[in-house]
Design a protein around this motif. Sequence first.
Motif, short mmCIF file in Angstrom:
data_model
loop_
_atom_site.label_atom_id
_atom_site.label_comp_id
_atom_site.label_asym_id
_atom_site.label_seq_id
_atom_site.Cartn_x
_atom_site.Cartn_y
_atom_site.Cartn_z
N TYR A 147 0.80 -1.22 0.00
CA TYR A 147 0.00 0.00 0.00
C TYR A 147 0.84 1.29 0.00
CZ TYR A 147 -3.52 -3.39 1.53
OH TYR A 147 -4.34 -4.48 1.62
N GLU A 171 -9.84 -0.38 4.41
CA GLU A 171 -10.65 -0.44 3.19
C GLU A 171 -9.97 -1.27 2.12
OE1 GLU A 171 -12.30 2.65 -0.23
OE2 GLU A 171 -11.76 3.42 1.76
N TRP A 172 -8.64 -1.09 2.01
CA TRP A 172 -7.90 -1.84 0.99
C TRP A 172 -7.84 -3.33 1.31
CZ3 TRP A 172 -3.56 2.35 1.23
CH2 TRP A 172 -3.97 3.47 0.49
N LYS A 231 -2.04 10.71 -1.47
CA LYS A 231 -3.29 10.92 -0.76
C LYS A 231 -3.10 11.51 0.64
CE LYS A 231 -6.13 7.44 -3.06
NZ LYS A 231 -7.01 6.27 -2.89
N LEU A 274 -7.72 3.84 5.40
CA LEU A 274 -7.51 3.41 4.01
C LEU A 274 -7.06 1.96 3.94
CD1 LEU A 274 -5.72 6.52 2.46
CD2 LEU A 274 -7.98 5.64 1.87
#
Length: 276
Positions: free
Chosen positions: A188, A239-240, A195, A236
């Motif tokens: 990631y 979510e990933w 971001k 994040l």
Amino acid sequence: MEIVNDLEVNLEVIIPQKHHHFLLGVQGSKVHALSTKFKVQIRFPKKGSISLANGKQSQGQINGKVNEKAGVRPQDIVHITGQKDRCEAARDALLNLVPVTVEENITYGFLLFITGKKGKNAFRIMTKYNVVIFVPQYGSNIIKITGSPANTECARQAIREKMHQLKEEESDQKAGSFRLQVEVDPEYHPRIIGKIENKHNVTIQFPPFSDVKKNIITITGFKKNVHDANAAILALTREWHKMVTHTIQIDSRLYYLVRGQTVKKVMEKFKVSILF
């Protein structure tokens, strides 16, 4: 005070001769301005007048008060001639210009920033406020400012404001150096750079490929920003983690048909990421 005629008086003001050059200004500009403003004549003693006139002591005024006891040197006597009220106003204005020296204690480590490289900052203050700044010798943090009381105070306030600014910057630098290490799957890392860094105004350091702890990233910035960035990264990554990856084989000769706007439309429509 000597009465010249029914309309004019001659007022003697005692000001040490060492201050006369400062009070006169460049080519007498300061005295000329006072003479014009109050419509009086101001005369400074000539250089070299060092003896008492006729062997007698003069009774002048020091700060506007008659000095009857102390002997006054002729070279310290400034004469103001004109109407009494105008002479007194001119005297007060002249005395307000007599230079004073004040000391200011500079916070340790800030002296170089106050004076500037080759004294440029100090020269700028001296020019703006018409004062003289004496920089201390090595080992001392006290500077001396010489000028009229009003100008000296303005220069001192400017220096204090600069010190306050330097203290705030120093505090900001310390606050902006807060660091936090977070464990994030290396997969990631590329997604985090754009971001998180820009949005939360932080710096993120990623470990080199040779590092054993490839999953540890370091977030640096203001404490609140760092914690906000950390929370965003955790959100994040959660979510990933829910996402799945499918690998599809496509003949490389067909890449030009699906790349560009075609792929972009598919990603936007289905909210997915397609990498070639």
